[in-house]
Design a protein around this motif. Structure first.
Motif, short mmCIF file in Angstrom:
data_model
loop_
_atom_site.label_atom_id
_atom_site.label_comp_id
_atom_site.label_asym_id
_atom_site.label_seq_id
_atom_site.Cartn_x
_atom_site.Cartn_y
_atom_site.Cartn_z
N UNK A 72 0.81 -1.21 0.00
CA UNK A 72 0.00 0.00 0.00
C UNK A 72 0.84 1.26 0.00
N UNK A 73 0.36 2.27 0.73
CA UNK A 73 0.97 3.60 0.71
C UNK A 73 1.06 4.17 2.11
N UNK B 20 8.14 -11.36 -5.57
CA UNK B 20 8.76 -10.91 -6.81
C UNK B 20 8.02 -9.72 -7.40
N UNK B 21 6.71 -9.71 -7.21
CA UNK B 21 5.91 -8.59 -7.72
C UNK B 21 6.32 -7.28 -7.05
N UNK B 22 6.41 -7.28 -5.72
CA UNK B 22 6.79 -6.04 -5.04
C UNK B 22 8.25 -5.70 -5.29
N UNK B 23 9.08 -6.72 -5.51
CA UNK B 23 10.48 -6.46 -5.82
C UNK B 23 10.63 -5.68 -7.12
N UNK B 24 9.87 -6.06 -8.13
CA UNK B 24 9.97 -5.38 -9.42
C UNK B 24 9.15 -4.09 -9.47
N UNK C 284 5.17 4.40 -1.70
CA UNK C 284 4.66 3.03 -1.61
C UNK C 284 5.44 2.22 -0.59
N UNK C 285 4.79 1.24 0.01
CA UNK C 285 5.44 0.36 0.98
C UNK C 285 4.87 -1.05 0.86
N UNK C 286 5.58 -2.00 1.41
CA UNK C 286 5.02 -3.32 1.61
C UNK C 286 5.45 -3.82 2.98
N UNK D 98 8.65 -2.09 -6.81
CA UNK D 98 9.32 -1.12 -5.95
C UNK D 98 10.77 -1.53 -5.72
N UNK D 99 11.62 -1.47 -6.75
CA UNK D 99 13.00 -1.90 -6.58
C UNK D 99 13.74 -1.10 -5.52
N UNK D 100 14.47 -1.82 -4.67
CA UNK D 100 15.27 -1.21 -3.60
C UNK D 100 14.41 -0.33 -2.69
N UNK D 101 13.18 -0.77 -2.43
CA UNK D 101 12.25 0.07 -1.67
C UNK D 101 12.77 0.41 -0.28
#
Length: 256
Positions: free
Chosen positions: A11-12, A207-211, A28-30, A213-216
């Motif tokens: 989310x955010x 993998x979805x959040x990795x791509x 954005x965050x996870x 939000x790269x290097x989040x």
């Protein structure tokens, strides 16, 4: 309770400063919701997420609590015991995992659950960018929605250690909602909000959040410093950093 099982929330986070100048931003965050028993049993976790070892995503007990030799679970259980929470049946940690071994968590949350899955206690562990941490602990009788406490940890160079926090949230389920209102002398000067939706914790969703939000986790730290620079350009006065609080946990909850 629907968030007992390991899950991923995406989310955010939004920040809003109201005084002495108006300033807001979001990013954005996870977050992962993990049963602390997983550190002992290994849990039913995807292969891309490791506990106490390096991986694309990882969680390490040393990132939380006081690094007691007895382990994170025993430490958090003692914190809950000190505020009058009976021995939890389960403890769930809501946090941003390490990414390539790096993370910075402005806030992580521990939930104590009884055998029926009801929330009986909550601990908000706050970290600042000076490598300090402090926890705000609450016993929950029948309402997780609102609770308040005095501020103890220096978090921002633009705020003194004064006033208090009001936490507002719903029990995490399909949705996650958390609000933090910071007030000084009955005036709200800052607020933050987290809004996210639940997904299964699988290699596919990781993998979805990795791509997406790269290097989040690194970007969260960068965003904090960038926004601080913007406030400095707006001529918001800096405050000196005091010594960290002597107590690791605050639990007194006066009204704000």
């Amino acid at each position: 309770m629907s968030f007992v099982q390991n899950a991923l929330y995406r989310g955010t986070v939004s920040h809003t400063r109201k005084m002495p100048v108006k300033h807001s931003f979001d990013y954005p965050v996870f977050y992962a919701a993990i049963d602390l028993d997983s550190f002992e049993t290994g849990g039913d976790l995807p292969s891309l997420l490791s506990l106490d070892s390096f991986n694309l995503f990882s969680l390490r007990q040393k990132d939380y609590g006081d690094q007691t030799p007895e382990g994170l679970k025993d430490y958090i259980r003692s914190v809950f015991s000190d505020v009058g929470v009976k021995t939890p049946h389960k403890i769930i940690l809501l946090t941003m995992p390490r990414l390539f071994g790096y993370t910075f968590n402005p806030i992580s949350i521990f939930y104590a659950l009884d055998a029926d899955g009801d929330v009986t206690g909550v601990v908000y562990e706050v970290h600042n960018t000076f490598d300090e941490r402090h926890s705000y602990a609450f016993a929950i009788s029948d309402d997780l929605t609102h609770h308040s406490i005095e501020k103890s940890l220096y978090v921002s160079p633009f705020f003194h250690v004064e006033g208090g926090y009001r936490f507002t949230q719903i029990v995490p389920g399909q949705k996650l909602k958390l609000g933090i209102q910071y007030s000084v002398e009955d005036k709200t000067v800052f607020s933050a909000a987290l809004s996210a939706k639940r997904s299964p914790l699988t290699n596919k969703t990781l993998l979805k959040v990795f791509f997406l939000y790269p290097l989040l986790t690194l970007r969260v730290t960068a965003a904090i410093h960038f926004q601080a620079l913007r406030l400095w350009f707006k001529k918001v006065p800096l405050t000196s950093k005091p010594a960290p609080p002597k107590q690791a946990v605050s639990s007194k909850s006066p009204p704000i």
